[in-house]
Scaffold this motif. Structure first.
Motif, PDB file in Angstrom:
ATOM      1  N   GLU A   1      16.979   6.493   0.180  1.00  0.00           N
ATOM      2  CA  GLU A   1      16.812   5.471   1.214  1.00  0.00           C
ATOM      3  C   GLU A   1      15.351   5.058   1.276  1.00  0.00           C
ATOM      4  O   GLU A   1      14.457   5.900   1.260  1.00  0.00           O
ATOM      5  CB  GLU A   1      17.257   5.998   2.570  1.00  0.00           C
ATOM      6  N   CYS A   2      15.116   3.760   1.335  1.00  0.00           N
ATOM      7  CA  CYS A   2      13.758   3.237   1.344  1.00  0.00           C
ATOM      8  C   CYS A   2      13.433   2.658   2.710  1.00  0.00           C
ATOM      9  O   CYS A   2      14.168   1.807   3.225  1.00  0.00           O
ATOM     10  CB  CYS A   2      13.610   2.143   0.278  1.00  0.00           C
ATOM     11  N   LEU A   3      12.347   3.129   3.306  1.00  0.00           N
ATOM     12  CA  LEU A   3      11.848   2.547   4.541  1.00  0.00           C
ATOM     13  C   LEU A   3      10.680   1.637   4.202  1.00  0.00           C
ATOM     14  O   LEU A   3       9.671   2.090   3.654  1.00  0.00           O
ATOM     15  CB  LEU A   3      11.402   3.620   5.523  1.00  0.00           C
ATOM     16  N   CYS A   4      10.829   0.369   4.499  1.00  0.00           N
ATOM     17  CA  CYS A   4       9.771  -0.612   4.261  1.00  0.00           C
ATOM     18  C   CYS A   4       9.090  -0.908   5.589  1.00  0.00           C
ATOM     19  O   CYS A   4       9.755  -1.310   6.551  1.00  0.00           O
ATOM     20  CB  CYS A   4      10.367  -1.885   3.665  1.00  0.00           C
ATOM     21  N   SER A   5       7.791  -0.705   5.642  1.00  0.00           N
ATOM     22  CA  SER A   5       7.047  -0.927   6.884  1.00  0.00           C
ATOM     23  C   SER A   5       6.940  -2.410   7.222  1.00  0.00           C
ATOM     24  O   SER A   5       6.719  -2.768   8.374  1.00  0.00           O
ATOM     25  CB  SER A   5       5.639  -0.337   6.765  1.00  0.00           C
ATOM     26  N   GLY A   6       7.070  -3.264   6.181  1.00  0.00           N
ATOM     27  CA  GLY A   6       6.941  -4.702   6.384  1.00  0.00           C
ATOM     28  C   GLY A   6       5.535  -5.223   6.191  1.00  0.00           C
ATOM     29  O   GLY A   6       5.311  -6.438   6.153  1.00  0.00           O
ATOM     30  N   THR A   7       4.564  -4.303   6.076  1.00  0.00           N
ATOM     31  CA  THR A   7       3.169  -4.716   5.931  1.00  0.00           C
ATOM     32  C   THR A   7       2.505  -4.007   4.756  1.00  0.00           C
ATOM     33  O   THR A   7       2.870  -2.867   4.439  1.00  0.00           O
ATOM     34  CB  THR A   7       2.379  -4.399   7.215  1.00  0.00           C
ATOM     35  N   PRO A   8       1.523  -4.625   4.136  1.00  0.00           N
ATOM     36  CA  PRO A   8       1.197  -6.030   4.293  1.00  0.00           C
ATOM     37  C   PRO A   8       2.322  -6.912   3.751  1.00  0.00           C
ATOM     38  O   PRO A   8       3.136  -6.460   2.942  1.00  0.00           O
ATOM     39  CB  PRO A   8      -0.084  -6.191   3.464  1.00  0.00           C
ATOM     40  N   ILE A   9       2.373  -8.151   4.195  1.00  0.00           N
ATOM     41  CA  ILE A   9       3.387  -9.089   3.707  1.00  0.00           C
ATOM     42  C   ILE A   9       3.259  -9.216   2.192  1.00  0.00           C
ATOM     43  O   ILE A   9       2.162  -9.285   1.652  1.00  0.00           O
ATOM     44  CB  ILE A   9       3.215 -10.458   4.388  1.00  0.00           C
ATOM     45  N   GLY A  10       4.407  -9.212   1.513  1.00  0.00           N
ATOM     46  CA  GLY A  10       4.371  -9.330   0.050  1.00  0.00           C
ATOM     47  C   GLY A  10       5.685  -8.915  -0.571  1.00  0.00           C
ATOM     48  O   GLY A  10       6.755  -9.096   0.020  1.00  0.00           O
ATOM     49  N   GLY A  11       5.592  -8.336  -1.767  1.00  0.00           N
ATOM     50  CA  GLY A  11       6.794  -7.947  -2.487  1.00  0.00           C
ATOM     51  C   GLY A  11       6.584  -6.710  -3.333  1.00  0.00           C
ATOM     52  O   GLY A  11       5.450  -6.391  -3.721  1.00  0.00           O
ATOM     53  N   THR A  12       7.647  -6.007  -3.619  1.00  0.00           N
ATOM     54  CA  THR A  12       7.658  -4.870  -4.530  1.00  0.00           C
ATOM     55  C   THR A  12       8.686  -5.171  -5.602  1.00  0.00           C
ATOM     56  O   THR A  12       9.860  -5.374  -5.291  1.00  0.00           O
ATOM     57  CB  THR A  12       8.016  -3.568  -3.787  1.00  0.00           C
ATOM     58  N   ARG A  13       8.280  -5.211  -6.860  1.00  0.00           N
ATOM     59  CA  ARG A  13       9.162  -5.684  -7.937  1.00  0.00           C
ATOM     60  C   ARG A  13       9.834  -4.535  -8.681  1.00  0.00           C
ATOM     61  O   ARG A  13       9.403  -3.378  -8.610  1.00  0.00           O
ATOM     62  CB  ARG A  13       8.377  -6.529  -8.933  1.00  0.00           C
ATOM     63  N   THR A  14      10.898  -4.881  -9.403  1.00  0.00           N
ATOM     64  CA  THR A  14      11.530  -3.911 -10.288  1.00  0.00           C
ATOM     65  C   THR A  14      10.622  -3.644 -11.482  1.00  0.00           C
ATOM     66  O   THR A  14       9.776  -4.466 -11.842  1.00  0.00           O
ATOM     67  CB  THR A  14      12.883  -4.426 -10.789  1.00  0.00           C
ATOM     68  N   ALA A  15      10.809  -2.501 -12.111  1.00  0.00           N
ATOM     69  CA  ALA A  15       9.993  -2.148 -13.270  1.00  0.00           C
ATOM     70  C   ALA A  15      10.334  -3.012 -14.477  1.00  0.00           C
ATOM     71  O   ALA A  15       9.491  -3.212 -15.356  1.00  0.00           O
ATOM     72  CB  ALA A  15      10.178  -0.675 -13.610  1.00  0.00           C
ATOM     73  N   LYS A  16      11.558  -3.517 -14.536  1.00  0.00           N
ATOM     74  CA  LYS A  16      11.985  -4.329 -15.665  1.00  0.00           C
ATOM     75  C   LYS A  16      12.480  -5.688 -15.195  1.00  0.00           C
ATOM     76  O   LYS A  16      12.747  -5.884 -14.002  1.00  0.00           O
ATOM     77  CB  LYS A  16      13.083  -3.622 -16.462  1.00  0.00           C
ATOM     78  N   LYS A  17      12.618  -6.601 -16.133  1.00  0.00           N
ATOM     79  CA  LYS A  17      13.131  -7.937 -15.840  1.00  0.00           C
ATOM     80  C   LYS A  17      14.638  -7.975 -16.080  1.00  0.00           C
ATOM     81  O   LYS A  17      15.173  -7.201 -16.867  1.00  0.00           O
ATOM     82  CB  LYS A  17      12.440  -8.980 -16.725  1.00  0.00           C
ATOM     83  N   TYR A  18      15.287  -8.901 -15.404  1.00  0.00           N
ATOM     84  CA  TYR A  18      16.731  -9.068 -15.535  1.00  0.00           C
ATOM     85  C   TYR A  18      17.068 -10.539 -15.755  1.00  0.00           C
ATOM     86  O   TYR A  18      16.386 -11.427 -15.235  1.00  0.00           O
ATOM     87  CB  TYR A  18      17.443  -8.565 -14.274  1.00  0.00           C
ATOM     88  N   LYS A  19      18.137 -10.749 -16.510  1.00  0.00           N
ATOM     89  CA  LYS A  19      18.649 -12.111 -16.726  1.00  0.00           C
ATOM     90  C   LYS A  19      20.002 -12.251 -16.047  1.00  0.00           C
ATOM     91  O   LYS A  19      20.103 -12.826 -14.973  1.00  0.00           O
ATOM     92  CB  LYS A  19      18.745 -12.421 -18.223  1.00  0.00           C
ATOM     93  N   ASN A  20      21.038 -11.734 -16.651  1.00  0.00           N
ATOM     94  CA  ASN A  20      22.371 -11.753 -16.044  1.00  0.00           C
ATOM     95  C   ASN A  20      22.649 -10.385 -15.427  1.00  0.00           C
ATOM     96  O   ASN A  20      22.522  -9.361 -16.107  1.00  0.00           O
ATOM     97  CB  ASN A  20      23.431 -12.103 -17.084  1.00  0.00           C
TER      98      ASN A  20
ATOM     99  N   ASP B   1       0.853  -1.185   0.000  1.00  0.00           N
ATOM    100  CA  ASP B   1       0.000   0.000   0.000  1.00  0.00           C
ATOM    101  C   ASP B   1       0.890   1.237   0.000  1.00  0.00           C
ATOM    102  O   ASP B   1       2.117   1.134  -0.151  1.00  0.00           O
ATOM    103  CB  ASP B   1      -0.971  -0.009   1.194  1.00  0.00           C
ATOM    104  N   ASP B   2       0.297   2.405   0.178  1.00  0.00           N
ATOM    105  CA  ASP B   2       1.060   3.657   0.087  1.00  0.00           C
ATOM    106  C   ASP B   2       2.178   3.751   1.121  1.00  0.00           C
ATOM    107  O   ASP B   2       3.159   4.461   0.920  1.00  0.00           O
ATOM    108  CB  ASP B   2       0.120   4.862   0.259  1.00  0.00           C
ATOM    109  N   ASN B   3       2.042   3.052   2.234  1.00  0.00           N
ATOM    110  CA  ASN B   3       3.020   3.161   3.309  1.00  0.00           C
ATOM    111  C   ASN B   3       3.994   1.992   3.374  1.00  0.00           C
ATOM    112  O   ASN B   3       4.889   1.986   4.225  1.00  0.00           O
ATOM    113  CB  ASN B   3       2.292   3.279   4.658  1.00  0.00           C
ATOM    114  N   THR B   4       3.824   1.021   2.487  1.00  0.00           N
ATOM    115  CA  THR B   4       4.709  -0.145   2.536  1.00  0.00           C
ATOM    116  C   THR B   4       6.139   0.228   2.190  1.00  0.00           C
ATOM    117  O   THR B   4       7.089  -0.186   2.858  1.00  0.00           O
ATOM    118  CB  THR B   4       4.210  -1.243   1.587  1.00  0.00           C
ATOM    119  N   MET B   5       6.307   1.008   1.127  1.00  0.00           N
ATOM    120  CA  MET B   5       7.622   1.471   0.710  1.00  0.00           C
ATOM    121  C   MET B   5       7.601   2.989   0.582  1.00  0.00           C
ATOM    122  O   MET B   5       6.918   3.529  -0.286  1.00  0.00           O
ATOM    123  CB  MET B   5       8.009   0.860  -0.639  1.00  0.00           C
TER     124      MET B   5
END
Length: 233
Positions: free
Chosen positions: A56-75, A46-50
């Motif tokens: 510097e990024c403060l992650c609240s830890g909630t809700p449990i989950g993930g925040t992904r990169t905008a692009k994909k990476y291989k190597n 949500d708005d307060n998760t990241m």
């Protein structure tokens, strides 16, 4: 009598070797780029998760989950610094997360695929044993690497008791409130982790070996900074 002769050249060699063993990759040089707020996409937070402030990024830890990169990476090569803000904190970086592992992911659910490079505070061990009444021998707090859900990986030894995790060869992580440095390298389905300057864990034969990178939020506040990445051929 045994005499010990220590020349200047021997001392220099020993110092150089030690420096190489504890070398930090700082993410500077040709090809390296900084990842900031605009380089990440909310998945199930949500708005307060990241929240970001001057890199510097403060992650609240909630809700449990993930925040992904905008692009994909291989190597890639990646450096990231992290600091748990509470004892027994739990977080990590997911590498090579496929689309299907993030599609329609509800709050309080973790990605269902990818390779997790864990960031676990030392206090988590005591907390787990007190709550469960079981011995905490299936995980460590110094940089485990393991496949999640539908993803696959052959972990490097030393291994967890069930063989699913690459356990760190050294215990180098610092406790909550202190900054840790991770250098992660993923090439052709092989991932390796350096914790505070030394290589400790990894695995190969990862499937898939291309996808998103995700910052994990798993119930406890954590800070991230100096997130930098370099794509490799």
């Amino acid at each position: 009598m045994i005499r010990c002769f220590c020349t200047a050249s021997v001392l220099f060699f020993a110092a150089t070797l030690n420096a190489q063993e504890r070398a930090f990759v700082d993410g500077t040089g040709p090809g390296w780029v900084t990842l900031d707020e605009d380089d990440f996409v909310r998945v199930n937070g949500d708005d307060n998760t990241m929240t970001w402030n001057e890199g510097e990024c403060l992650c609240s830890g909630t809700p449990i989950g993930g925040t992904r990169t905008a692009k994909k990476y291989k190597n890639f090569e990646m450096v990231i610094q992290w600091s748990h803000q509470k004892e027994a904190g739990n977080s990590g970086v997911f590498a090579w997360v496929p689309d299907k592992a993030l599609e329609n992911l509800p709050p309080n659910k973790l990605p269902t695929g990818g390779i997790e490079i864990q960031m676990l505070d030392h206090g988590y061990t005591d907390q787990f044993e007190k709550r469960s009444g079981k011995k905490a021998d299936w995980f460590s707090t110094n940089g485990d690497i393991f496949a999640v859900g539908s993803s696959k990986m052959k972990p490097f030894p030393p291994l967890s008791p069930n063989g699913s995790r690459s356990f760190p060869s050294k215990n180098l992580s610092k406790g909550f409130g202190q900054w840790n440095h991770y250098y992660i390298r993923g090439i052709n389905g092989e991932v390796r982790l350096w914790v505070n300057g030394e290589e400790v864990s990894g695995g190969n034969q990862c499937e898939p070996a291309e996808g998103y990178l995700c910052l994990e939020h798993e119930g406890s506040p954590i800070k991230f900074r100096n997130i930098r990445i370099r794509e490799l051929p």
